[in-house]
Design a protein around this motif. Structure first.
Motif, PDB file in Angstrom:
ATOM      1  N   TYR A  70       0.831  -1.180   0.000  1.00  0.00           N
ATOM      2  CA  TYR A  70       0.000   0.000   0.000  1.00  0.00           C
ATOM      3  C   TYR A  70       0.881   1.251   0.000  1.00  0.00           C
ATOM      4  O   TYR A  70       1.939   1.290   0.647  1.00  0.00           O
ATOM      5  CB  TYR A  70      -0.916   0.032   1.230  1.00  0.00           C
ATOM      6  N   THR A  71       0.428   2.275  -0.694  1.00  0.00           N
ATOM      7  CA  THR A  71       1.164   3.531  -0.714  1.00  0.00           C
ATOM      8  C   THR A  71       0.905   4.297   0.574  1.00  0.00           C
ATOM      9  O   THR A  71      -0.244   4.520   0.943  1.00  0.00           O
ATOM     10  CB  THR A  71       0.712   4.396  -1.908  1.00  0.00           C
ATOM     11  N   PRO A  72       1.949   4.695   1.308  1.00  0.00           N
ATOM     12  CA  PRO A  72       1.723   5.431   2.563  1.00  0.00           C
ATOM     13  C   PRO A  72       1.122   6.799   2.293  1.00  0.00           C
ATOM     14  O   PRO A  72       1.421   7.429   1.284  1.00  0.00           O
ATOM     15  CB  PRO A  72       3.121   5.540   3.172  1.00  0.00           C
ATOM     16  N   PHE A  73       0.282   7.247   3.187  1.00  0.00           N
ATOM     17  CA  PHE A  73      -0.380   8.550   3.060  1.00  0.00           C
ATOM     18  C   PHE A  73       0.098   9.429   4.206  1.00  0.00           C
ATOM     19  O   PHE A  73      -0.380   9.308   5.329  1.00  0.00           O
ATOM     20  CB  PHE A  73      -1.906   8.386   3.109  1.00  0.00           C
ATOM     21  N   ASN A  74       1.098  10.280   3.947  1.00  0.00           N
ATOM     22  CA  ASN A  74       1.678  11.157   4.957  1.00  0.00           C
ATOM     23  C   ASN A  74       1.496  12.599   4.524  1.00  0.00           C
ATOM     24  O   ASN A  74       2.011  13.002   3.479  1.00  0.00           O
ATOM     25  CB  ASN A  74       3.166  10.860   5.158  1.00  0.00           C
ATOM     26  N   LEU A  75       0.759  13.358   5.300  1.00  0.00           N
ATOM     27  CA  LEU A  75       0.571  14.769   4.991  1.00  0.00           C
ATOM     28  C   LEU A  75       1.774  15.565   5.471  1.00  0.00           C
ATOM     29  O   LEU A  75       2.428  15.191   6.446  1.00  0.00           O
ATOM     30  CB  LEU A  75      -0.693  15.292   5.673  1.00  0.00           C
ATOM     31  N   PRO A  76       2.101  16.664   4.805  1.00  0.00           N
ATOM     32  CA  PRO A  76       3.239  17.479   5.251  1.00  0.00           C
ATOM     33  C   PRO A  76       2.971  18.083   6.622  1.00  0.00           C
ATOM     34  O   PRO A  76       1.826  18.389   6.969  1.00  0.00           O
ATOM     35  CB  PRO A  76       3.346  18.562   4.172  1.00  0.00           C
ATOM     36  N   PRO A  77       4.004  18.268   7.442  1.00  0.00           N
ATOM     37  CA  PRO A  77       3.770  18.764   8.812  1.00  0.00           C
ATOM     38  C   PRO A  77       3.221  20.174   8.855  1.00  0.00           C
ATOM     39  O   PRO A  77       2.476  20.522   9.761  1.00  0.00           O
ATOM     40  CB  PRO A  77       5.161  18.682   9.451  1.00  0.00           C
ATOM     41  N   TYR A  78       3.558  21.016   7.852  1.00  0.00           N
ATOM     42  CA  TYR A  78       3.060  22.387   7.887  1.00  0.00           C
ATOM     43  C   TYR A  78       1.606  22.506   7.461  1.00  0.00           C
ATOM     44  O   TYR A  78       1.066  23.611   7.390  1.00  0.00           O
ATOM     45  CB  TYR A  78       3.933  23.300   7.011  1.00  0.00           C
ATOM     46  N   ALA A  79       0.944  21.386   7.160  1.00  0.00           N
ATOM     47  CA  ALA A  79      -0.476  21.412   6.836  1.00  0.00           C
ATOM     48  C   ALA A  79      -1.348  21.311   8.072  1.00  0.00           C
ATOM     49  O   ALA A  79      -2.567  21.234   7.967  1.00  0.00           O
ATOM     50  CB  ALA A  79      -0.825  20.266   5.883  1.00  0.00           C
ATOM     51  N   ALA A  80      -0.741  21.326   9.260  1.00  0.00           N
ATOM     52  CA  ALA A  80      -1.486  21.123  10.499  1.00  0.00           C
ATOM     53  C   ALA A  80      -2.624  22.119  10.700  1.00  0.00           C
ATOM     54  O   ALA A  80      -3.698  21.744  11.166  1.00  0.00           O
ATOM     55  CB  ALA A  80      -0.530  21.156  11.695  1.00  0.00           C
ATOM     56  N   PRO A  81      -2.476  23.417  10.397  1.00  0.00           N
ATOM     57  CA  PRO A  81      -3.611  24.332  10.630  1.00  0.00           C
ATOM     58  C   PRO A  81      -4.845  23.987   9.822  1.00  0.00           C
ATOM     59  O   PRO A  81      -5.952  24.360  10.204  1.00  0.00           O
ATOM     60  CB  PRO A  81      -3.041  25.698  10.232  1.00  0.00           C
ATOM     61  N   PHE A  82      -4.703  23.305   8.679  1.00  0.00           N
ATOM     62  CA  PHE A  82      -5.848  23.004   7.830  1.00  0.00           C
ATOM     63  C   PHE A  82      -6.023  21.502   7.645  1.00  0.00           C
ATOM     64  O   PHE A  82      -6.571  21.063   6.646  1.00  0.00           O
ATOM     65  CB  PHE A  82      -5.675  23.688   6.465  1.00  0.00           C
ATOM     66  N   ILE A  83      -5.553  20.703   8.588  1.00  0.00           N
ATOM     67  CA  ILE A  83      -5.617  19.257   8.455  1.00  0.00           C
ATOM     68  C   ILE A  83      -6.942  18.771   9.045  1.00  0.00           C
ATOM     69  O   ILE A  83      -6.994  18.113  10.053  1.00  0.00           O
ATOM     70  CB  ILE A  83      -4.398  18.620   9.113  1.00  0.00           C
ATOM     71  N   PHE A  84      -8.033  19.139   8.433  1.00  0.00           N
ATOM     72  CA  PHE A  84      -9.356  18.729   8.885  1.00  0.00           C
ATOM     73  C   PHE A  84     -10.218  18.489   7.658  1.00  0.00           C
ATOM     74  O   PHE A  84      -9.924  18.973   6.559  1.00  0.00           O
ATOM     75  CB  PHE A  84      -9.986  19.796   9.784  1.00  0.00           C
ATOM     76  N   ILE A  85     -11.276  17.721   7.839  1.00  0.00           N
ATOM     77  CA  ILE A  85     -12.201  17.399   6.756  1.00  0.00           C
ATOM     78  C   ILE A  85     -13.544  18.030   7.096  1.00  0.00           C
ATOM     79  O   ILE A  85     -14.079  17.787   8.182  1.00  0.00           O
ATOM     80  CB  ILE A  85     -12.359  15.880   6.587  1.00  0.00           C
ATOM     81  N   PRO A  86     -14.132  18.838   6.212  1.00  0.00           N
ATOM     82  CA  PRO A  86     -15.459  19.405   6.502  1.00  0.00           C
ATOM     83  C   PRO A  86     -16.502  18.310   6.672  1.00  0.00           C
ATOM     84  O   PRO A  86     -16.359  17.189   6.164  1.00  0.00           O
ATOM     85  CB  PRO A  86     -15.738  20.283   5.266  1.00  0.00           C
ATOM     86  N   ALA A  87     -17.573  18.644   7.375  1.00  0.00           N
ATOM     87  CA  ALA A  87     -18.593  17.646   7.708  1.00  0.00           C
ATOM     88  C   ALA A  87     -19.379  17.187   6.486  1.00  0.00           C
ATOM     89  O   ALA A  87     -19.988  16.112   6.532  1.00  0.00           O
ATOM     90  CB  ALA A  87     -19.556  18.220   8.757  1.00  0.00           C
ATOM     91  N   TYR A  88     -19.378  17.960   5.414  1.00  0.00           N
ATOM     92  CA  TYR A  88     -20.170  17.577   4.243  1.00  0.00           C
ATOM     93  C   TYR A  88     -19.380  16.702   3.265  1.00  0.00           C
ATOM     94  O   TYR A  88     -19.877  16.403   2.177  1.00  0.00           O
ATOM     95  CB  TYR A  88     -20.681  18.827   3.516  1.00  0.00           C
ATOM     96  N   LEU A  89     -18.169  16.270   3.643  1.00  0.00           N
ATOM     97  CA  LEU A  89     -17.358  15.388   2.810  1.00  0.00           C
ATOM     98  C   LEU A  89     -17.070  14.095   3.562  1.00  0.00           C
ATOM     99  O   LEU A  89     -16.930  14.085   4.780  1.00  0.00           O
ATOM    100  CB  LEU A  89     -16.039  16.054   2.411  1.00  0.00           C
ATOM    101  N   GLU A  90     -16.967  13.002   2.802  1.00  0.00           N
ATOM    102  CA  GLU A  90     -16.632  11.693   3.366  1.00  0.00           C
ATOM    103  C   GLU A  90     -15.502  11.089   2.527  1.00  0.00           C
ATOM    104  O   GLU A  90     -15.746  10.403   1.534  1.00  0.00           O
ATOM    105  CB  GLU A  90     -17.854  10.770   3.359  1.00  0.00           C
ATOM    106  N   PRO A  91     -14.242  11.347   2.889  1.00  0.00           N
ATOM    107  CA  PRO A  91     -13.131  10.837   2.081  1.00  0.00           C
ATOM    108  C   PRO A  91     -12.742   9.417   2.471  1.00  0.00           C
ATOM    109  O   PRO A  91     -13.003   8.953   3.578  1.00  0.00           O
ATOM    110  CB  PRO A  91     -11.998  11.827   2.381  1.00  0.00           C
ATOM    111  N   SER A  92     -12.091   8.746   1.544  1.00  0.00           N
ATOM    112  CA  SER A  92     -11.521   7.422   1.771  1.00  0.00           C
ATOM    113  C   SER A  92     -10.076   7.468   1.274  1.00  0.00           C
ATOM    114  O   SER A  92      -9.834   7.485   0.065  1.00  0.00           O
ATOM    115  CB  SER A  92     -12.316   6.338   1.044  1.00  0.00           C
ATOM    116  N   PHE A  93      -9.121   7.499   2.208  1.00  0.00           N
ATOM    117  CA  PHE A  93      -7.722   7.642   1.820  1.00  0.00           C
ATOM    118  C   PHE A  93      -7.154   6.347   1.243  1.00  0.00           C
ATOM    119  O   PHE A  93      -6.154   6.375   0.544  1.00  0.00           O
ATOM    120  CB  PHE A  93      -6.899   8.097   3.019  1.00  0.00           C
ATOM    121  N   SER A  94      -7.760   5.205   1.556  1.00  0.00           N
ATOM    122  CA  SER A  94      -7.262   3.944   0.996  1.00  0.00           C
ATOM    123  C   SER A  94      -7.563   3.835  -0.495  1.00  0.00           C
ATOM    124  O   SER A  94      -6.827   3.186  -1.235  1.00  0.00           O
ATOM    125  CB  SER A  94      -7.888   2.765   1.738  1.00  0.00           C
TER     126      SER A  94
END
Length: 320
Positions: free
Chosen positions: A238-262
């Motif tokens: 599986y490909t690892p999913f690592n977000l950049p550390p400076y994305a922390a202020p916006f590292i959230f998902i709005p309630a009207y979206l349902e993502p699947s990172f896999s």
């Protein structure tokens, strides 16, 4: 709409740093109401849809009206007694509790909903789902054909989604996924070269001396690296999913979206809403602050002209 360190720094300056004074209106009358509204409009548009032309934004992405925010009528004691006589004690308690919550929280911040049409765009949805560093990167993915809408290739970045639409992104087009996999490949290649080098050195020693070399002294065990510890739970292949550390202020998902990172896909569940004390529109400005209110006052007075048939033919795709 970007995770760029420069952009995050500019947002910090606007919200906490030295540029806050530009958005604080003095009561001395140094700026007129017109100037305050125009500056507020410029500030909110600097984040929400700055890639959209102002004329196009006012014509197609600005709602005609906002929901009514008038408070509901309070439940009086007589009404609660009526509920009790009708043996609806639970309904009466719920109505009283809801009215008390509305009174304590205040009106809903519906001013931020003037950007609800922008949040429906397919490129903005990809960015909100954390599949791209910026909305411009998400737009590049759509234009280059790396995005599927409900299983079909879609290359129009101006499309507004409908509730229930599923957007899938090709993992090969997500740059920070490719960067992580490339780094891991380089590390594995480096380890393989070191092993080959040690084996060749041991063979040379045996050929020169004609005797088997003594086994090397065992080294103390090394602690696993942080990266290996973080990725130890992931399955191989599986490909690892690592977000950049400076994305922390916006590292959230709005309630009207349902993502699947896999599967690198996201479902647009419904349109954004607002309720007292809470707004689903991600924004660096206060959702019920003076800047958003003045910006809506500007746009409510500067409405576009009546849409003709030729203008309707140029309307971006709206899936309702």
């Amino acid at each position: 709409m970007s995770w760029s360190p420069r952009n995050l720094y500019n947002l910090w300056r606007r919200s906490v740093g030295g540029l806050v004074r530009d958005s604080v209106w003095k009561q001395t009358g140094a700026q007129t109401i017109f100037q305050q509204r125009w500056k507020s409009k410029a500030l909110v548009r600097g984040y929400h849809g700055d890639f959209i032309n102002e004329k196009i934004f006012k014509r197609w992405y600005l709602p005609a009206t906002l929901p009514d925010v008038r408070p509901r009528a309070k439940v009086s004691i007589e009404d609660s007694n009526t509920f009790k006589w009708a043996k609806k004690d639970s309904a009466a308690s719920r109505e009283i509790k809801r009215a008390d919550e509305i009174d304590s929280k205040g009106l809903a911040p519906v001013g931020s909903l003037m950007f609800s049409e922008v949040e429906r765009r397919i490129d903005v949805v990809i960015f909100r789902a954390c599949f791209a560093h910026s909305v411009y990167e998400a737009r590049r993915m759509v234009v280059h054909g790396d995005v599927l809408l409900n299983g079909k290739k879609h290359q129009n970045a101006n499309t507004r989604l409908a509730p229930g639409d599923m957007v899938s992104v090709d993992p090969k087009a997500i740059r920070f996924l490719q960067a992580d996999s490339l780094n891991e490949g380089l590390e594995e290649e480096k380890l393989a070269k070191e092993e080959e080098k040690s084996e060749s050195v041991s063979k040379d020693e045996t050929s020169e001396t004609g005797a088997t070399p003594e086994p090397p002294t065992p080294e103390p065990p090394k602690l696993p690296s942080l990266k290996l510890a973080l990725n130890s739970w992931k399955k191989p292949g599986y490909t690892p999913f690592n977000l950049p550390p400076y994305a922390a202020p916006f590292i959230f998902i709005p309630a009207y979206l349902e993502p699947s990172f896999s599967t690198c896909s996201v479902i647009y569940l419904r349109h954004p809403t607002a309720r007292p004390g809470y707004s689903e529109i991600p924004t660096p400005w206060h959702a019920d602050g003076e800047i958003v209110r003045l910006a809506w006052e500007w746009y409510s007075r500067m409405r576009p002209r009546m849409r003709s048939k030729s203008q309707l033919a140029r309307m971006p795709e709206n899936r309702q």
